[in-house]
Design a protein around this motif. Structure first.
Motif, PDB file in Angstrom:
ATOM      1  N   ARG A   1       0.854  -1.191   0.000  1.00 40.44           N
ATOM      2  CA  ARG A   1       0.000   0.000   0.000  1.00 40.44           C
ATOM      3  C   ARG A   1       0.891   1.243   0.000  1.00 40.44           C
ATOM      4  O   ARG A   1       2.090   1.172   0.263  1.00 40.44           O
ATOM      5  N   GLU A   2       0.281   2.367  -0.281  1.00 39.93           N
ATOM      6  CA  GLU A   2       1.020   3.622  -0.388  1.00 39.93           C
ATOM      7  C   GLU A   2       1.683   3.995   0.932  1.00 39.93           C
ATOM      8  O   GLU A   2       1.116   3.803   1.998  1.00 39.93           O
ATOM      9  N   HIS A   3       2.896   4.520   0.867  1.00 38.31           N
ATOM     10  CA  HIS A   3       3.712   4.986   1.988  1.00 38.31           C
ATOM     11  C   HIS A   3       4.213   3.859   2.892  1.00 38.31           C
ATOM     12  O   HIS A   3       4.692   4.122   3.987  1.00 38.31           O
ATOM     13  N   GLN A   4       4.116   2.620   2.472  1.00 35.23           N
ATOM     14  CA  GLN A   4       4.640   1.485   3.228  1.00 35.23           C
ATOM     15  C   GLN A   4       6.021   1.159   2.652  1.00 35.23           C
ATOM     16  O   GLN A   4       6.136   0.860   1.464  1.00 35.23           O
ATOM     17  N   ILE A   5       7.058   1.216   3.478  1.00 30.72           N
ATOM     18  CA  ILE A   5       8.424   0.977   3.015  1.00 30.72           C
ATOM     19  C   ILE A   5       8.964  -0.260   3.726  1.00 30.72           C
ATOM     20  O   ILE A   5       8.886  -0.371   4.949  1.00 30.72           O
ATOM     21  N   SER A   6       9.515  -1.184   2.948  1.00 28.74           N
ATOM     22  CA  SER A   6      10.065  -2.407   3.539  1.00 28.74           C
ATOM     23  C   SER A   6      11.460  -2.137   4.100  1.00 28.74           C
ATOM     24  O   SER A   6      12.064  -1.092   3.843  1.00 28.74           O
ATOM     25  N   LYS A   7      11.984  -3.082   4.848  1.00 28.81           N
ATOM     26  CA  LYS A   7      13.349  -2.997   5.359  1.00 28.81           C
ATOM     27  C   LYS A   7      14.327  -3.357   4.250  1.00 28.81           C
ATOM     28  O   LYS A   7      13.983  -4.074   3.313  1.00 28.81           O
ATOM     29  N   LEU A   8      15.567  -2.873   4.378  1.00 25.97           N
ATOM     30  CA  LEU A   8      16.626  -3.287   3.467  1.00 25.97           C
ATOM     31  C   LEU A   8      16.846  -4.787   3.633  1.00 25.97           C
ATOM     32  O   LEU A   8      16.802  -5.304   4.761  1.00 25.97           O
ATOM     33  N   LYS A   9      17.061  -5.484   2.533  1.00 24.71           N
ATOM     34  CA  LYS A   9      17.164  -6.943   2.578  1.00 24.71           C
ATOM     35  C   LYS A   9      18.306  -7.439   3.446  1.00 24.71           C
ATOM     36  O   LYS A   9      18.147  -8.378   4.212  1.00 24.71           O
ATOM     37  N   ARG A  10      19.473  -6.824   3.318  1.00 20.53           N
ATOM     38  CA  ARG A  10      20.643  -7.348   4.028  1.00 20.53           C
ATOM     39  C   ARG A  10      20.879  -6.687   5.389  1.00 20.53           C
ATOM     40  O   ARG A  10      21.231  -7.341   6.348  1.00 20.53           O
ATOM     41  N   SER A  11      20.718  -5.373   5.465  1.00 23.67           N
ATOM     42  CA  SER A  11      21.010  -4.690   6.727  1.00 23.67           C
ATOM     43  C   SER A  11      19.830  -4.681   7.685  1.00 23.67           C
ATOM     44  O   SER A  11      19.983  -4.364   8.856  1.00 23.67           O
ATOM     45  N   LYS A  12      18.624  -5.005   7.194  1.00 25.93           N
ATOM     46  CA  LYS A  12      17.402  -5.058   8.008  1.00 25.93           C
ATOM     47  C   LYS A  12      17.003  -3.706   8.587  1.00 25.93           C
ATOM     48  O   LYS A  12      16.221  -3.629   9.522  1.00 25.93           O
ATOM     49  N   TYR A  13      17.536  -2.612   8.025  1.00 30.66           N
ATOM     50  CA  TYR A  13      17.168  -1.261   8.462  1.00 30.66           C
ATOM     51  C   TYR A  13      16.008  -0.777   7.603  1.00 30.66           C
ATOM     52  O   TYR A  13      15.984  -1.000   6.395  1.00 30.66           O
ATOM     53  N   GLN A  14      15.035  -0.094   8.202  1.00 27.37           N
ATOM     54  CA  GLN A  14      13.893   0.411   7.448  1.00 27.37           C
ATOM     55  C   GLN A  14      14.129   1.879   7.097  1.00 27.37           C
ATOM     56  O   GLN A  14      14.104   2.742   7.962  1.00 27.37           O
ATOM     57  N   PRO A  15      14.362   2.179   5.795  1.00 25.41           N
ATOM     58  CA  PRO A  15      14.591   3.564   5.387  1.00 25.41           C
ATOM     59  C   PRO A  15      13.323   4.406   5.513  1.00 25.41           C
ATOM     60  O   PRO A  15      12.212   3.883   5.440  1.00 25.41           O
ATOM     61  N   THR A  16      13.508   5.695   5.694  1.00 29.61           N
ATOM     62  CA  THR A  16      12.406   6.644   5.677  1.00 29.61           C
ATOM     63  C   THR A  16      12.813   7.806   4.783  1.00 29.61           C
ATOM     64  O   THR A  16      13.969   7.913   4.372  1.00 29.61           O
ATOM     65  N   GLU A  17      11.879   8.693   4.514  1.00 26.60           N
ATOM     66  CA  GLU A  17      12.180   9.868   3.700  1.00 26.60           C
ATOM     67  C   GLU A  17      13.176  10.778   4.407  1.00 26.60           C
ATOM     68  O   GLU A  17      13.895  11.535   3.766  1.00 26.60           O
ATOM     69  N   LYS A  18      13.260  10.702   5.717  1.00 24.19           N
ATOM     70  CA  LYS A  18      14.209  11.511   6.494  1.00 24.19           C
ATOM     71  C   LYS A  18      15.655  11.080   6.248  1.00 24.19           C
ATOM     72  O   LYS A  18      16.584  11.841   6.553  1.00 24.19           O
ATOM     73  N   ASN A  19      15.886   9.869   5.737  1.00 24.86           N
ATOM     74  CA  ASN A  19      17.225   9.388   5.455  1.00 24.86           C
ATOM     75  C   ASN A  19      17.841   9.994   4.199  1.00 24.86           C
ATOM     76  O   ASN A  19      19.034   9.858   3.965  1.00 24.86           O
ATOM     77  N   ILE A  20      17.039  10.665   3.376  1.00 23.57           N
ATOM     78  CA  ILE A  20      17.557  11.251   2.138  1.00 23.57           C
ATOM     79  C   ILE A  20      18.382  12.484   2.481  1.00 23.57           C
ATOM     80  O   ILE A  20      17.891  13.422   3.088  1.00 23.57           O
ATOM     81  N   ILE A  21      19.688  12.462   2.099  1.00 25.43           N
ATOM     82  CA  ILE A  21      20.566  13.594   2.411  1.00 25.43           C
ATOM     83  C   ILE A  21      20.926  14.392   1.169  1.00 25.43           C
ATOM     84  O   ILE A  21      21.387  15.500   1.263  1.00 25.43           O
ATOM     85  N   ASN A  22      20.716  13.815  -0.016  1.00 29.32           N
ATOM     86  CA  ASN A  22      21.007  14.516  -1.266  1.00 29.32           C
ATOM     87  C   ASN A  22      19.933  14.123  -2.251  1.00 29.32           C
ATOM     88  O   ASN A  22      19.737  12.947  -2.526  1.00 29.32           O
ATOM     89  N   LYS A  23      19.252  15.097  -2.805  1.00 28.68           N
ATOM     90  CA  LYS A  23      18.121  14.822  -3.713  1.00 28.68           C
ATOM     91  C   LYS A  23      18.553  14.297  -5.071  1.00 28.68           C
ATOM     92  O   LYS A  23      17.720  13.882  -5.845  1.00 28.68           O
ATOM     93  N   GLY A  24      19.840  14.306  -5.398  1.00 34.79           N
ATOM     94  CA  GLY A  24      20.271  13.791  -6.713  1.00 34.79           C
ATOM     95  C   GLY A  24      19.918  14.765  -7.806  1.00 34.79           C
ATOM     96  O   GLY A  24      19.605  15.927  -7.561  1.00 34.79           O
ATOM     97  N   THR A  25      19.965  14.274  -9.041  1.00 33.88           N
ATOM     98  CA  THR A  25      19.661  15.130 -10.178  1.00 33.88           C
ATOM     99  C   THR A  25      18.526  14.524 -10.981  1.00 33.88           C
ATOM    100  O   THR A  25      18.357  13.315 -11.030  1.00 33.88           O
ATOM    101  N   VAL A  26      17.745  15.388 -11.597  1.00 30.83           N
ATOM    102  CA  VAL A  26      16.657  14.943 -12.460  1.00 30.83           C
ATOM    103  C   VAL A  26      16.914  15.493 -13.853  1.00 30.83           C
ATOM    104  O   VAL A  26      17.138  16.689 -14.020  1.00 30.83           O
ATOM    105  N   ASP A  27      16.923  14.630 -14.849  1.00 29.13           N
ATOM    106  CA  ASP A  27      17.196  15.074 -16.223  1.00 29.13           C
ATOM    107  C   ASP A  27      15.997  15.765 -16.817  1.00 29.13           C
ATOM    108  O   ASP A  27      14.893  15.456 -16.622  1.00 29.13           O
TER     109      ASP A  27
END
Length: 108
Positions: free
Chosen positions: A82-108
């Motif tokens: 469902r929307e806004h449901q984020i799974s854990k990382l497969k190997r590290s078992k940490y659940q990312p959130t939008e707060k973990n984003i430190i650099n927005k990257g680039t959009v072409d």
């Protein structure tokens, strides 16, 4: 040829991805999460792969991340069931959130 039917979808996000709303996990974004192998930060989003449409019409994506230091690969799912449901990382078992984003990257 790949064909995707977006019937009953409620709009597009600002990147043109069909679904109710967009999420900020885009390619080349950096996440302030430690690597499961070398324990260094950041992880970089290398791939964003569409998987399918959930019952609530949100789009499910596989997010593949890579460590900048050792090259270890991990992955997680955005809109997992469902929307806004984020799974854990497969190997590290940490659940990312939008707060973990430190650099927005680039959009072409």
């Amino acid at each position: 040829m790949f064909y995707n039917n977006f019937d009953n979808v409620h709009g597009e996000d600002r990147y043109g991805m069909a679904g109710k709303t967009g999420d900020p996990f885009r390619e080349e974004c950096e996440l302030g999460i430690s690597c499961y192998q070398c324990h260094e930060q950041p992880l970089v989003i290398a791939e964003r792969n569409w998987m399918d449409t959930n019952n609530d019409d949100s789009q499910r994506y596989q997010i593949v991340v890579v460590c900048e230091h050792c090259g270890a690969v991990d992955e997680f799912i955005v809109n997992d069931g469902r929307e806004h449901q984020i799974s854990k990382l497969k190997r590290s078992k940490y659940q990312p959130t939008e707060k973990n984003i430190i650099n927005k990257g680039t959009v072409d």
